[in-house]
Write an enzyme that holds these catalytic residues in place. Structure first.
Site, short mmCIF file in Angstrom:
data_model
loop_
_atom_site.label_atom_id
_atom_site.label_comp_id
_atom_site.label_asym_id
_atom_site.label_seq_id
_atom_site.Cartn_x
_atom_site.Cartn_y
_atom_site.Cartn_z
N ARG A 73 0.84 -1.20 0.00
CA ARG A 73 0.00 0.00 0.00
C ARG A 73 0.88 1.25 0.00
NH1 ARG A 73 -0.75 4.77 2.49
NH2 ARG A 73 -0.29 3.77 4.49
N ASP A 74 1.63 1.48 1.06
CA ASP A 74 2.33 2.76 1.21
C ASP A 74 3.52 2.86 0.25
OD1 ASP A 74 2.52 5.28 2.29
OD2 ASP A 74 3.68 4.67 4.04
N ASN A 78 9.52 4.63 3.86
CA ASN A 78 9.22 4.02 5.14
C ASN A 78 10.47 3.37 5.73
OD1 ASN A 78 5.98 3.51 5.54
ND2 ASN A 78 6.55 3.73 3.40
N HIS A 99 8.98 6.90 9.01
CA HIS A 99 9.69 7.07 7.74
C HIS A 99 11.14 7.40 8.04
CE1 HIS A 99 6.42 7.31 4.50
NE2 HIS A 99 5.83 6.85 5.59
N CYS A 115 6.57 10.54 0.42
CA CYS A 115 5.44 11.44 0.58
C CYS A 115 5.43 12.39 -0.60
CB CYS A 115 5.54 12.23 1.89
SG CYS A 115 4.23 13.46 2.08
N HIS A 156 4.35 4.09 12.80
CA HIS A 156 4.59 4.06 11.36
C HIS A 156 5.62 5.15 11.07
CE1 HIS A 156 3.08 3.86 7.05
NE2 HIS A 156 3.66 5.05 7.06
#
Lengths: 307, 307
Positions: free
Chosen positions: A13-14, A247, A207, A238, A205
Site C-alpha cells: 500500500r504505502d 518508510n 519514515h 510522501c 509508522h
C-alpha cells in the site's frame, strides 16, 4: 521491556501507491503471497480510495480478492471514507485502517478533510466495520510533524486519540509521515498515550526521511511500543516532500530487533530473499541496507595472504 | 543524561581513504578548511600510513601541514606505528589516534598485527607522543564484531581497554568497523567501560552498514557516551565488506541530536552547505539523507487548490 514485537508490512500500500510506475496486479498479488507466510502480524494490502486520487492502487478490489490468506495474518486495507469501508468489506478485508491527518493542512491536501471532518465520519464507518467483524484501526498522519505546518502539538494528538478511543476502535497508528520525528519526541508521545490508553493497540509508522527511522523505532520500543509498520526495501515516501526516502525498511527493522534479541516472528532470511527481488519488480534501487550488506551474521573471507 | 555531545569529523581520513579516486590534496585541504570553523570537537585529517597501504592518503604530510587551524579544534591523525607517530608530530598533529583491531584476523588483514602486537607497540608510541604534547587516543577496530570472526567478546575489549588505560592514553574509540553492532550491544559495552574507566574519554565510531548507525548512536548516548566520530555525507566503508555503506553521516547525526535538544556545537546549516558540495567533490552520490530531504525544520508549500 517487551521481548516481542509485531510488524505490519505496508509496502503493497504505502510503497506501491507512490511508485513512478503501476505495479501490475498479478505482481502485487504474487508479492503479497510471498510475504504472507513470513511471520508478519499484518499486511497492508491496498487502499480503497478513489482511483483518480491514487491510480497505482486502482486495482484494490482485485488485489484484496486475489491474494491467498495465511491464517493468523491480518489483511489490512486503508480506507478514507464510507465508500472505502464498503468496498474493503466486500473484498474480504480483515482490518480497516481509517486514515486522517493530525494537522489540518495535511488533511486538506491529502484527503480534503480536516481532523475534525475525519473524526466526524469515523463513527459511522466504525459501526459498519464492527458489524462486519472487521478489526478497526486509525492511522494518524503527521502525528509528530507536518511538512506544511511544522511540529504538531502532542496535546492535539492526545485529543484525537481520545476521540478515537471513545469510538471503540481497537488500535491507533502514529505516522511520522515525512520523517520529522526525533527519538525523544517519539518516546515522550508514546509513553503518554500508552499510559493514558493502556488497552488501545499503539503502532508506530515511521519514515526514514532523515535517517532516524530505526533510532525512532528503538525509542518507541523502549517507551513500550510493540507494533510497527514497515515497508519491504524501504519503499514509500510522501508526494508533498520531494527528496524524501521512504518508510522504515522491513528487513532492516526485523534485523535490528532480532540482533537485539527481540523476537519479531519474521523469517529474516526468507524476507531478504523477497527483498532482493524487489528492485527488479519496481525497476529501481531501493533504500534497504541489510539486503545489500547481508546480516550481521555474514562472514567475509580473509584476504589472500592473511591466515 | 548529558545534553552536550562532541563530534569528530572523520571523512577526510576514513572517507577519502576508500574513495575510488584520489581526492586532490588541494581539495582535501579546502574541505578541511571549510569544516574547521563549523564546531566539530576534532577533525581526523589523514592517516600517516604507508602510501602503498593507503595510496589515497599518500599526501598526509602535505595535508596536515597545509590546513588552517581553528583554535579549539583538535586536528587528529591516525597512526599505525612509530614511523607514523614521527611523521604526524613533524606535521603538527594535535592528536595521535593509534589504531588496532580487537579481533586478530582483522588486525592481521588491516595492519599485519594482532591485538597483542599492537598493544606492545603502543607504550613507546605513547611516550613519544606524550613528550611532544600530543593528545593520545586509541581506536579499536572491530570492537563489536569482526567481518571474519563474528561477534567479539566484550571481555576481550575490556582487557584491551585496561591495557590502553594503563599506558596513560587519554581516550579510546570503539569502532563498529563493518556495522555489526546493535543498540543493546553498544549500550551494554559502553556502560561497562564508562563504569570501569570513568575518566577515560570514550568515543563511538559507528558505521551505518545495516542502517543501525543512528540507533546505535542513540543507544550509546543513553548509556553515557558524549563523543562520536562521523563522516560528512556518510562517506567511508570497509574494503573487507563489499556492499557496505559508510560511516554514520555527520550532518544526519548532528541533525538527530539537535532535534532531540542535545547540543552538538556544530552549525548544521553551514554543514549542510558543505555536504551538498560533496557529491561533486567525490564524483558520486553519498548516503547522507538530511542533505537531500532538508532538516525537520523545512516547510513545504501547500499544493495548488489547498488553502
Amino acid at each position: 521491556m517487551s521481548e516481542r514485537v509485531f510488524i505490519n508490512e505496508v509496502a503493497p500500500r504505502d510503497g506501491f501507491q507512490i511508485e513512478p510506475g503501476f505495479v501490475p496486479t498479478a505482481d502485487k498479488i504474487a508479492l503479497i503471497d510471498a510475504l504472507s507466510p513470513l511471520g508478519f502480524a499484518g499486511i497492508e494490502v491496498t487502499s480503497f480510495t478513489s482511483p483518480k486520487a491514487i491510480p497505482n492502487l486502482a486495482d484494490a478490489d482485485r488485489v484484496m480478492a486475489g491474494i491467498d490468506r495465511t491464517p493468523g495474518v491480518s489483511y489490512i486495507a486503508l480506507v478514507p471514507n464510507a465508500l472505502g469501508v464498503a468496498r474493503a468489506l466486500a473484498a474480504g478485508t480483515d482490518e480497516l485502517n481509517f486514515v486522517m491527518s493530525a494537522s489540518d493542512s495535511h488533511g486538506r491536501a491529502n484527503l480534503r478533510l480536516t481532523a475534525a471532518d475525519s473524526l466526524a465520519r469515523f463513527a459511522a464507518m466504525a459501526d459498519t466495520g464492527r458489524a462486519a467483524g472487521a478489526r478497526l484501526n486509525v492511522s494518524i498522519s503527521t502525528a509528530f510533524g507536518c511538512p506544511f505546518e511544522g511540529p504538531v502539538d502532542p496535546a492535539r494528538v492526545r485529543d484525537i486519540v481520545a476521540r478515537i478511543a471513545a469510538l471503540g476502535i481497537h488500535g491507533v497508528t502514529l505516522c511520522d509521515t515525512t520523517g520529522m520525528a526525533n527519538p525523544r519526541q517519539v518516546a515522550a508521545l508514546c509513553r503518554e498515550l500508552i499510559a493514558a490508553w493502556p488497552r488501545l493497540e499503539l503502532t508506530l509508522h515511521l519514515h526514514n526521511t532523515r535517517g532516524m527511522g530505526l533510532a525512532n523505532a528503538l525509542a518507541g520500543f523502549e517507551a513500550g511500543v510493540t507494533r510497527f509498520d514497515a515497508a519491504l526495501g524501504g519503499l514509500g515516501g510522501c508526494p508533498f516532500a520531494p527528496g524524501a526516502t521512504g518508510n522504515v525498511c522491513s528487513e532492516d527493522l526485523v534485523h535490528m530487533f532480532e540482533q537485539m534479541g527481540v523476537a519479531t516472528g519474521v523469517d529474516l532470511d526468507a524476507l531478504l530473499r523477497v527483498a532482493r527481488d524487489l528492485p527488479a519488480l519496481v525497476g529501481h534501487e531501493v533504500p534497504g541496507q541489510v539486503a545489500k550488506a547481508g546480516t550481521a551474521e555474514r562472514r567475509h573471507p580473509l584476504p589472500d595472504g592473511v591466515g
